[in-house]
Enzyme design. Structure first.
Site, PDB file in Angstrom:
ATOM      1  N   LYS A 113       0.853  -1.209   0.000  1.00 27.94           N
ATOM      2  CA  LYS A 113       0.000   0.000   0.000  1.00 27.94           C
ATOM      3  C   LYS A 113       0.883   1.250   0.000  1.00 27.94           C
ATOM      4  O   LYS A 113       0.611   2.219  -0.725  1.00 27.94           O
ATOM      5  CB  LYS A 113      -0.910   0.006   1.247  1.00 27.94           C
ATOM      6  N   GLN A 161      -3.595  -1.295  10.417  1.00 21.40           N
ATOM      7  CA  GLN A 161      -3.674  -2.607   9.780  1.00 21.40           C
ATOM      8  C   GLN A 161      -4.154  -3.675  10.768  1.00 21.40           C
ATOM      9  O   GLN A 161      -3.647  -3.775  11.884  1.00 21.40           O
ATOM     10  CB  GLN A 161      -2.290  -2.982   9.216  1.00 21.40           C
ATOM     11  N   ASP A 167     -10.333   3.273   5.537  1.00 20.73           N
ATOM     12  CA  ASP A 167     -10.630   1.838   5.576  1.00 20.73           C
ATOM     13  C   ASP A 167     -12.137   1.570   5.632  1.00 20.73           C
ATOM     14  O   ASP A 167     -12.580   0.451   5.387  1.00 20.73           O
ATOM     15  CB  ASP A 167     -10.025   1.248   6.864  1.00 20.73           C
TER      16      ASP A 167
HETATM   17  N1  GUN Z   1      -6.470  -6.587   7.194  1.00 21.86           N
HETATM   18  C1  GUN Z   1      -6.976  -7.302   6.163  1.00 21.86           C
HETATM   19  N2  GUN Z   1      -7.628  -6.482   5.296  1.00 21.86           N
HETATM   20  C2  GUN Z   1      -7.524  -5.233   5.803  1.00 21.86           C
HETATM   21  C3  GUN Z   1      -7.992  -3.960   5.357  1.00 21.86           C
HETATM   22  O1  GUN Z   1      -8.651  -3.812   4.320  1.00 21.86           O
HETATM   23  N3  GUN Z   1      -7.664  -2.911   6.154  1.00 21.86           N
HETATM   24  C4  GUN Z   1      -6.958  -3.051   7.312  1.00 21.86           C
HETATM   25  N4  GUN Z   1      -6.709  -1.969   8.024  1.00 21.86           N
HETATM   26  N5  GUN Z   1      -6.527  -4.213   7.752  1.00 21.86           N
HETATM   27  C5  GUN Z   1      -6.801  -5.296   6.997  1.00 21.86           C
END
Ligand code: GUN
Length: 294
Positions: free
Chosen positions: A53, A97, A120
């Site tokens: 990302k 995350q 998110d």
């Molecule tokens: N862990 C797995 N998918 C995601 C996501 O889309 N965002 C975040 N913050 N953590 C994740």
């Protein structure tokens, strides 16, 4: 293979192009979109996701920083960091995350991010807006990416029978909410299937679209797919593989080789949903910036 391949990498690139031109417009006003990633502990999958990302943000001209916190970080310390970012006008997106270590209450942390910076889409305000069909909230990136894949691949949604496998807060539940809205590019009949569901295979065989986010390698077999159906594979499962240099390989929730003989359209994995999740995150970040700097 007879199914049409839904190329997530290519569709994500198209979206990145749209995002990049919005970044350019903001730059002409002297504004640079900025996101902060927070990673707690050393989960190797999270490390890889956040790195991906971060790299994509840089490619699009979005400023990105990653805060890596010790596994033992307290909830209070994490709150303080988020409060600081919430109050920082130069930061437009905040992403914590998941998964977080067990001593940290994930939902409480997600709720501490300012909804206007919650790229998110995990804050209860944004979850609520999704349920209500409001279009001004942030939608969780993976289901939003799948929705875009379906729309841009011209898969009919109105009246379609959709089987969503998995009821998690990150994919299954928000996916169902998006597709059942009374709205253009929605209006589907959605069945959400999970570990306690009976007759999963039968539900799948009735579906025009199967979205597999159940976390079990090759759960969706060819005999669960209606001929011509669309199959979306969200799974990222580690399976032991002594022959691989890493000792494991990644595999999806769909038996691709077999299912692609029966399906009308199918996502590859990798190269299907994964790139779309990142594309939606970048798009959400630029929208957060536009909103906050309006
Ligand atoms: N862990 C797995 N998918 C995601 C996501 O889309 N965002 C975040 N913050 N953590 C994740």
């Amino acid at each position: 293979m007879s199914a049409f391949l839904i190329d997530g990498t290519q569709i994500a690139e198209t979206i990145h192009g749209e995002t990049r031109s919005k970044v350019e417009n903001l730059k002409q006003r002297g504004i640079q979109p900025a996101i902060t990633f927070i990673r707690v502990g050393n989960d190797p999958a999270s490390q890889a996701y956040v790195a991906r990302k971060d790299k994509m943000a840089a490619r699009l001209g979005i400023a990105a920083q990653t805060l890596v916190l010790d596994e033992q970080t307290t909830e209070d310390a994490l709150f303080a960091i988020i409060a600081d970012l919430n109050g920082n006008p130069a930061i437009h997106g905040i992403l914590v995350q998941a998964p977080l270590p067990p001593h940290i209450r994930e939902q409480v942390i997600f709720s501490s991010v300012l909804p206007s910076k919650d790229v998110d889409g995990f804050h209860p305000i944004n979850v609520g807006k999704l349920m209500l069909g409001a279009i001004d909230g942030f939608r969780p990136c993976t289901p939003a990416g799948i929705h875009e894949l379906l729309i841009r691949s011209k898969i009919p949604l109105s009246g379609a029978c959709v089987a969503v496998l998995g009821r998690g807060n990150i994919v299954g539940k928000p996916m169902a909410a998006m597709l059942l809205q009374k709205a253009p590019h929605a209006d589907a009949t959605v069945t959400v299937l999970h570990s306690r569901s009976r007759d999963i295979a039968e539900h799948c065989r009735r579906a025009d679209i199967i979205i597999a986010a159940i976390g079990q390698p090759h759960f969706v077999k060819a005999n669960m797919v209606k001929p011509g159906a669309t199959v979306i594979d969200v799974g990222v499962n580690r399976v032991d593989d002594p022959a691989s240099p890493r000792g494991y390989r990644l595999t999806g929730d769909v038996d691709f080789e077999a299912a692609s003989q029966i399906a009308g359209a199918i996502t590859p994995n990798p190269g299907g949903v994964g790139p779309m999740t990142i594309a939606m995150l970048m798009s959400n970040t630029v929208r957060a910036c536009e909103n906050l700097c309006a």
